[in-house]
Design an enzyme around this catalytic site. Sequence first.
Site, mmCIF file in Angstrom:
data_model
loop_
_atom_site.group_PDB
_atom_site.id
_atom_site.type_symbol
_atom_site.label_atom_id
_atom_site.label_comp_id
_atom_site.label_asym_id
_atom_site.label_seq_id
_atom_site.Cartn_x
_atom_site.Cartn_y
_atom_site.Cartn_z
ATOM 1 N N ARG A 297 0.829 -1.210 0.000
ATOM 2 C CA ARG A 297 0.000 0.000 0.000
ATOM 3 C C ARG A 297 0.862 1.258 0.000
ATOM 4 O O ARG A 297 0.552 2.241 -0.689
ATOM 5 C CB ARG A 297 -0.944 -0.020 1.203
ATOM 6 C CG ARG A 297 -2.068 -1.038 1.029
ATOM 7 C CD ARG A 297 -2.840 -1.322 2.287
ATOM 8 N NE ARG A 297 -3.919 -2.289 2.011
ATOM 9 C CZ ARG A 297 -4.673 -2.852 2.921
ATOM 10 N NH1 ARG A 297 -4.483 -2.567 4.211
ATOM 11 N NH2 ARG A 297 -5.621 -3.715 2.573
ATOM 12 N N TYR A 441 -6.365 -1.313 -6.593
ATOM 13 C CA TYR A 441 -5.727 -2.504 -6.019
ATOM 14 C C TYR A 441 -5.067 -2.226 -4.674
ATOM 15 O O TYR A 441 -4.938 -1.092 -4.260
ATOM 16 C CB TYR A 441 -4.794 -3.198 -6.992
ATOM 17 C CG TYR A 441 -3.593 -2.481 -7.557
ATOM 18 C CD1 TYR A 441 -3.109 -1.290 -7.058
ATOM 19 C CD2 TYR A 441 -2.900 -3.055 -8.625
ATOM 20 C CE1 TYR A 441 -1.998 -0.687 -7.587
ATOM 21 C CE2 TYR A 441 -1.784 -2.466 -9.166
ATOM 22 C CZ TYR A 441 -1.335 -1.277 -8.649
ATOM 23 O OH TYR A 441 -0.230 -0.686 -9.190
ATOM 24 N N GLU A 442 -4.717 -3.310 -4.003
ATOM 25 C CA GLU A 442 -4.219 -3.280 -2.612
ATOM 26 C C GLU A 442 -5.250 -2.693 -1.647
ATOM 27 O O GLU A 442 -4.905 -2.036 -0.670
ATOM 28 C CB GLU A 442 -2.894 -2.508 -2.515
ATOM 29 C CG GLU A 442 -1.807 -3.014 -3.423
ATOM 30 C CD GLU A 442 -1.539 -4.503 -3.275
ATOM 31 O OE1 GLU A 442 -1.869 -5.075 -2.230
ATOM 32 O OE2 GLU A 442 -1.003 -5.098 -4.225
ATOM 33 N N GLY A 443 -6.515 -2.952 -1.913
ATOM 34 C CA GLY A 443 -7.613 -2.419 -1.112
ATOM 35 C C GLY A 443 -8.085 -1.114 -1.702
ATOM 36 O O GLY A 443 -7.324 -0.138 -1.768
#
Length: 597
Positions: A297, A441-443
Amino acid sequence: MAPYRAPRRDMAFVIHDLLRATDHYRQMPVFAEIDAGLLDQTIDGATRFAETVIAPLNAIGDEQGCRLVNGQVQTPTGFADAYRQYVDGGWPTLGCSTAHGGQGFPALAHTAIVELLCGANQSWTMFPILSHGVYKIVSQHASPALQAAWLPAIVDGTATTTMLLTEAHCGSDLGLLRSTASPAPERDLPDTPAYRLRGSKIFISSADHDWTDNIVHMVLARLPDAPPGVRGISLFLVPKRLPDGTVNGITVTHVEHKMGLRGSATCSVTLDGAVGWLVGQPHQGLAAMFILMNEARLNVGVQAIAVAQGAYDAALAYARERLQMRPSSGARRPDLPADPIIHHADVRRMLLTQKARIEGGRMLGYWMSLCSDLESHHPDETERRDAADLLALLTPVTKAFLSDKAFDDANLALQVLGGHGYLRDHGIEQRVRDVRIAQIYEGTNGVQARDLLGRKILGDGGAKLGKLMRRIRDFLATQTCVEAMAPFTRPVAALADQYEQTLRDIVAAQSRHRDASDAAAHDMLQALGHLCFGYLFAQAAALALPKADAADPFHASKLETARHYLTQLLPQADAHLAAARSAAIEPVALDEARLFG
């Protein structure tokens, strides 16, 4: 397409003037050998690699994409050869401990190199970017036998890495994942049980390629006795090839056709009895995987500003050359039939907005790397704990705020070029498409906002936020006697007060509406991002102010960029706080049918 040129001057300002010069950094004896000269030499070497080796492949990757041929992913022309040069240069070892064959460089250096690589070629960088996080997981949580078997290849880059989390039915809700792991005692290593994994995963970056013989997959799955939800998730190391060289039961079934990042292989994967080994304790895999997820992140935020920097550079070059009309104030270049568009107020607004947000993003992303170094290496326990709290608090801000602004900035860069920006010739439209994924992406950024407000702020009663606020106010207090700093400090102080008052309003509303914090989360993250940028620009202004009259225009430019942010962009936080307060006090309560018909 304009060639990529690394923003080395501003990187050096952030690293050396803003961060490395602090007492916090100087007190870490572990970095005594990594002096400013060695750090600069290393980053200069990475700059040459980025500019001359992988930047020329950026458009090629976008044009060719990745293909699945006879069950193996083929990457664009030149990608595999560039990776061999990357490995031969020792770059994968940079941030790994010397105890494991690495070079022991600080996270700050690793982050600078991530920016360089992503700015030059985001698609190419997707393949090696997870290896450092996987190295951390294996070195901290895997058994000695598993470390001995796989750390050497991870450290020296002869094996790349992935993380296999997402399944088609559950996205970010990992508690719903269905992949299973059953015991395979015939494959046990000393103190390391083996399992056979079955299931399907989607959206897996770099799940296969033609660069190396082996890939180390970090896979989340459930043991037979797993409880439901996230408390029943375990973590496994699953290689593409087993130690005896045989191919493991991992099959890439599809390569996604994407809007951007076309040179990166985003795959669907099936695990059909693939052999893997448990990493850490049963049912505690998510905690270990968060080491990788949180680093990813932070990388996404830095990655996003790197791509926006490339778009801004192209827009700036174009604006200096494109002739069109005269400013209302009169001709700036009467020797020409029209003035370069950089002299028009609206073009300057767009360029200066990009410049300010990119530089603010660089300061925030690099500051978080310093916090990572402090957490790992500072000799004082209180300093380590404070750094860890700041890192936890601001990781979702770094990921979401930077990626939101980077997409906006790439769009602004395109707008500077007008119709020419919409063409492929200048490469900006590719950067717009490439950077868009950073918000997803990555949450997703909505997930990051909910994590920030619900867990990181309200979850501990505001303790972590309080540490940030004290840090901001302590700095502002040191500037109260500097009259020239007032325009840079007063807006930050006012926003800090407003943020805390809005938070109190949300807490009060939460007792009446359980969705109050969720409704306010997006705007509270945006406002906190603005506050962090304001704080960092105030620090940058304090450093630049004594040097702004020198013949070198760098510090004068830094001062004016800070002024632009604090007067033109920071006020956006007021609107976010007003929206957050309104959303929390009167959240939408109508049912779906009445809302959307």
